[in-house]
Design an enzyme around this catalytic site. Structure first.
Site, short mmCIF file in Angstrom:
data_model
loop_
_atom_site.label_atom_id
_atom_site.label_comp_id
_atom_site.label_asym_id
_atom_site.label_seq_id
_atom_site.Cartn_x
_atom_site.Cartn_y
_atom_site.Cartn_z
N MET A 15 37.21 45.15 62.10
CA MET A 15 36.02 44.32 61.63
C MET A 15 35.26 45.09 60.79
O MET A 15 34.14 44.45 60.43
CB MET A 15 35.26 43.68 62.87
CG MET A 15 36.48 42.82 63.78
SD MET A 15 35.59 41.92 65.24
CE MET A 15 34.53 40.65 64.08
N ASP A 27 44.87 47.94 71.14
CA ASP A 27 45.78 46.75 71.77
C ASP A 27 46.96 46.43 70.56
O ASP A 27 46.38 46.72 69.42
CB ASP A 27 44.79 45.55 72.07
CG ASP A 27 44.23 45.01 70.92
OD1 ASP A 27 44.50 44.00 70.42
OD2 ASP A 27 43.13 45.63 70.50
#
EC number: 2.4.2.1
Length: 234
Positions: free
Chosen positions: A179, A203
């Site tokens: 992000m 992840d």
């Protein structure tokens, strides 16, 4: 002092690591830096300066997302003359051959943020890493025997997005989603500074494998070591 950073000019080094999580900044300072002192607590976004192998280094939390990191890196470059900025953060993999805990060096980033279209009047500016930093980090990672991946990442404006195009991005070779990198590379280019994102896969979006919040805060030491070694070789 700047609006969001309460440090005096001399308190911040010209080379800085940028984790999103301020508690990870604290962990890095306490674990890797000698003589670290806290120079910022404004809004709880911790910043520290110390030495690593005799070299002065700072570490500053940035928060999550393009707007937040843009505030901190702009003030670091504009008010404190920081020259080398290395993001150390997490990402979610979208390629099958990218595994949880792999380290990614972001060569470039695409985004759904409107930051650059607003800045460049609709032009799709392509933000890229500094080549010297990228090359140095790659060589250090190989020296350490790490599972390094080098390529494109996607800087998302939304964490929870029901219309995410991850499968299409994967087909076009994007390695992972995060992000902040687009903002870091774009603003570093604006100010003529060096920037790199060194990311650990926390992840896997395709398989559902993930690490815990505690692991994301206090582990991923390999990524941090690569970033520190890269910074001091500049």
């Amino acid at each position: 002092m700047s609006v969001h950073i309460g440090a005096k000019e001399h308190e911040i080094a010209d080379k800085i690591l940028l984790p999103g999580d301020p508690l990870r900044a604290k962990y890095i300072a306490e674990t890797f830096l000698e003589g670290a002192t806290c120079y910022n607590q404004v809004r709880g976004m911790l910043g520290f300066t110390g030495t690593y192998k005799g070299h002065r280094i700072s570490v500053q939390g940035t928060g999550m997302g393009v707007p937040s990191i843009s505030i901190y890196i702009t003030e670091l470059m504009q008010s404190y003359n920081v020259q080398t900025l290395i993001r150390v953060g997490t990402c979610g993999a979208i390629q099958k051959d990218v595994k949880v805990r792999d380290v990614i060096l972001a060569m470039t980033s695409s985004t759904d943020s409107q930051m650059n279209r607003m800045t460049f009047g609709g032009i799709d500016y392509a933000p890229t890493a500094n080549f010297d930093l990228l090359k140095t980090a790659y060589e250090i990672g190989k020296e350490k025997g790490l599972q390094l991946k080098v390529g494109s990442v996607f800087t998302a404006d939304m964490f929870y997005n029901e219309n995410a195009q991850f499968e299409k991005l994967a087909r076009y070779g994007v390695l992972a989603v995060e992000m902040e990198t687009t903002a870091l590379y774009t603003l570093a280019a604006k100010f003529g500074r060096k920037a790199l994102s060194v990311l650990t896969v926390s992840d896997h979006i395709l398989t559902g494998e993930e690490t815990t919040a505690e692991e994301r805060q206090t582990t991923f030491n390999e990524m941090i070591e690569v970033a520190l070694e890269t910074a001091i070789r500049q």
